[in-house]
Design a protein around this motif. Structure first.
Motif, PDB file in Angstrom:
ATOM      1  N   ARG A  27       0.424  -1.407  -0.367  1.00 27.44           N
ATOM      2  CA  ARG A  27       0.165   0.087  -0.164  1.00 27.44           C
ATOM      3  C   ARG A  27       0.989   1.568   0.601  1.00 27.44           C
ATOM      4  O   ARG A  27       0.593   2.534  -0.721  1.00 27.44           O
ATOM      5  N   PHE A  31       1.182   4.093  -2.844  1.00 28.66           N
ATOM      6  CA  PHE A  31       0.908   6.451  -2.734  1.00 28.66           C
ATOM      7  C   PHE A  31       1.591   6.553  -2.336  1.00 28.66           C
ATOM      8  O   PHE A  31       1.729   8.006  -3.117  1.00 28.66           O
ATOM      9  N   GLU A  78      -1.855  -3.160  -8.049  1.00 24.63           N
ATOM     10  CA  GLU A  78      -2.949  -2.343  -7.555  1.00 24.63           C
ATOM     11  C   GLU A  78      -4.122  -3.317  -7.471  1.00 24.63           C
ATOM     12  O   GLU A  78      -4.343  -3.061  -6.077  1.00 24.63           O
ATOM     13  N   TRP A  82      -6.594  -4.062  -3.605  1.00 26.07           N
ATOM     14  CA  TRP A  82      -7.788  -3.737  -3.048  1.00 26.07           C
ATOM     15  C   TRP A  82      -8.680  -5.030  -2.879  1.00 26.07           C
ATOM     16  O   TRP A  82      -9.611  -4.828  -2.530  1.00 26.07           O
ATOM     17  N   LYS A 125      -3.377   9.143   3.104  1.00 22.19           N
ATOM     18  CA  LYS A 125      -3.913   9.028   1.348  1.00 22.19           C
ATOM     19  C   LYS A 125      -4.699   7.925   1.145  1.00 22.19           C
ATOM     20  O   LYS A 125      -6.185   8.265   0.135  1.00 22.19           O
ATOM     21  N   ASP A 126      -5.350   7.030   1.719  1.00 23.83           N
ATOM     22  CA  ASP A 126      -6.062   5.946   1.477  1.00 23.83           C
ATOM     23  C   ASP A 126      -6.898   6.541   2.301  1.00 23.83           C
ATOM     24  O   ASP A 126      -8.225   6.129   1.742  1.00 23.83           O
ATOM     25  N   ARG A 129      -8.621   9.010  -0.882  1.00 27.08           N
ATOM     26  CA  ARG A 129      -9.405   7.752  -1.676  1.00 27.08           C
ATOM     27  C   ARG A 129     -10.538   7.035  -1.391  1.00 27.08           C
ATOM     28  O   ARG A 129     -11.244   7.271  -2.227  1.00 27.08           O
ATOM     29  N   GLY A 133     -14.129   8.179  -3.058  1.00 26.90           N
ATOM     30  CA  GLY A 133     -14.767   7.516  -3.507  1.00 26.90           C
ATOM     31  C   GLY A 133     -15.995   8.087  -2.868  1.00 26.90           C
ATOM     32  O   GLY A 133     -17.382   7.248  -4.533  1.00 26.90           O
ATOM     33  N   GLU A 155      -6.266  16.594   1.152  1.00 35.38           N
ATOM     34  CA  GLU A 155      -5.657  15.330   0.512  1.00 35.38           C
ATOM     35  C   GLU A 155      -6.506  14.934  -0.360  1.00 35.38           C
ATOM     36  O   GLU A 155      -6.649  13.916  -1.591  1.00 35.38           O
ATOM     37  N   ALA A 159      -6.907  13.192  -3.723  1.00 36.59           N
ATOM     38  CA  ALA A 159      -7.621  12.225  -4.336  1.00 36.59           C
ATOM     39  C   ALA A 159      -8.507  12.042  -5.373  1.00 36.59           C
ATOM     40  O   ALA A 159      -8.326  10.716  -5.946  1.00 36.59           O
ATOM     41  N   LYS A 161     -10.248  12.164  -9.361  1.00 33.59           N
ATOM     42  CA  LYS A 161      -9.066  12.042 -10.598  1.00 33.59           C
ATOM     43  C   LYS A 161     -10.224  12.891 -11.505  1.00 33.59           C
ATOM     44  O   LYS A 161     -11.131  12.538 -11.022  1.00 33.59           O
TER      45      LYS A 161
END
Length: 342
Positions: A27, A31, A78, A82, A125-126, A129, A133, A155, A159, A161
């Motif tokens: 992980r 990142f 990757e 996940w 960072k996670d 993310r 989402g 952050e 994250a 996009k």
């Protein structure tokens, strides 16, 4: 799955720490890529020899590749990262932890991210993310999203996009800006989140901490009033949670006032309000933007926070008023529940 995990832990007790270690390495590379072994060792507080052994194994499995710039996670790596997250959650009892927090604090949805951002910056960072989402799923055409500033929400912006299609969504700052780095002020965070969503944005050019009289005067300015009306009509408000001392320093409070705040029991801060562990308000700043009593009018309030050091701050804010959604890392979540059950 629970029975399988129990059997594995009994027959292969070294399996769990080994899996967690390799998950953490994979992980972190994801990142921070591209990253060298020494930098990764420093990041994870591991010996470089151990990192080399773990990376060699991940490379053999074609999960990690080496470039001139450093290590990178392959597409296969990757995908595995996940997929394995579901297994890690079961292994760590995270689903149960989410349920306990939701029941204790009356929160509709709790999302706990494995790890502690105080110890590992990739956990933040996670956290970002997962939040990004969720935002993408929840925001509908015509929505207004109001956000506060801070490193965690910055952050979240990073994250997101860049979409290929423009969306009819407006992002605005929930409050004026603090006297801090421009990149983490509410205006900058709102603008960057808007870009990541393919949305439009409006800015609130007002300092966060003003005198009462100045605040009332500025709030009546037509352009400011228009933004403030939009804030109160927001469909979603997203905010961070800070420790009382940290936020007081970011606001430039004099040391004597910070000492007074802590002596009076202030441990957490959100929206310019400082809370004691029992949720009571110790102090509030005079500021332009969303007020605490206006949160009830908002359709959905999302709190995003990480780090075990913020456990008391999170408990204080959530005890004052529940949130609809809490995105939190495992370190903060476990420390908060430990604090509650003392």
């Amino acid at each position: 799955m629970d029975k399988l995990l129990s059997l594995q832990q009994k027959i292969i007790p070294e399996f769990v720490p080994l899996l967690l270690s390799r998950y953490q390495v994979l992980r972190s590379i994801h990142f921070l890529q591209p990253i060298g072994r020494r930098a990764l060792a420093d990041q994870l507080h591991m010996q470089e020899r151990r990192i080399r052994n773990e990376v060699d194994l991940l490379k053999q499995q074609e999960l990690v590749g080496l470039t001139s710039g450093g290590m990178q996670v392959t597409s296969q790596g990757e995908m595995l990262l996940w997929e394995i997250e579901v297994y890690i959650r079961e292994l760590q009892g995270i689903n149960l932890l989410e349920q306990k927090i939701a029941e204790r604090f009356g929160i509709e949805k709790v999302m706990v991210v494995p790890g502690d951002s105080d110890r590992d910056e990739t956990v933040k960072k996670d956290l970002a993310r997962v939040t990004a989402g969720y935002l993408n799923k929840r925001l509908e055409e015509g929505s207004i999203l109001a956000v506060t500033g801070g490193t965690t929400l910055a952050e979240v912006a990073a994250a997101l996009k860049l979409p290929t299609v423009k969306r009819n969504i407006t992002v605005i700052p929930a409050r004026g800006g603090l006297g801090e780095e421009v990149e983490i002020q509410a205006n900058a965070v709102a603008a960057n989140i808007a870009k990541g969503l393919g949305a439009s944005y409006r800015l609130l050019h007002v300092p966060d901490d003003l005198g009462q009289k100045a605040m009332q005067t500025i709030a009546e300015e037509p352009k400011i009033k228009e933004i403030l009306d939009m804030v109160r009509q927001a469909n979603i408000v997203m905010h961070g949670i800070g420790t009382a001392e940290e936020m007081a320093r970011r606001r430039g409070m004099p040391e004597c006032q910070i000492t007074e705040l802590t002596e009076r029991g202030a441990v957490g801060e959100a929206f310019g309000y400082y809370f004691a562990i029992d949720g009571s308000v110790i102090h509030s700043t005079s500021s332009v933007g969303l007020q605490l009593n206006e949160l009830e009018q908002i359709g959905e309030v999302i709190a995003v926070v990480g780090g075990a050091s913020k456990a008391a701050a999170v408990q204080a804010v959530l005890t004052n008023a529940p949130r609809d959604v809490l995105v939190i890392d495992e370190g903060a979540a476990r420390a908060m529940m430990d604090l509650f059950y003392r």
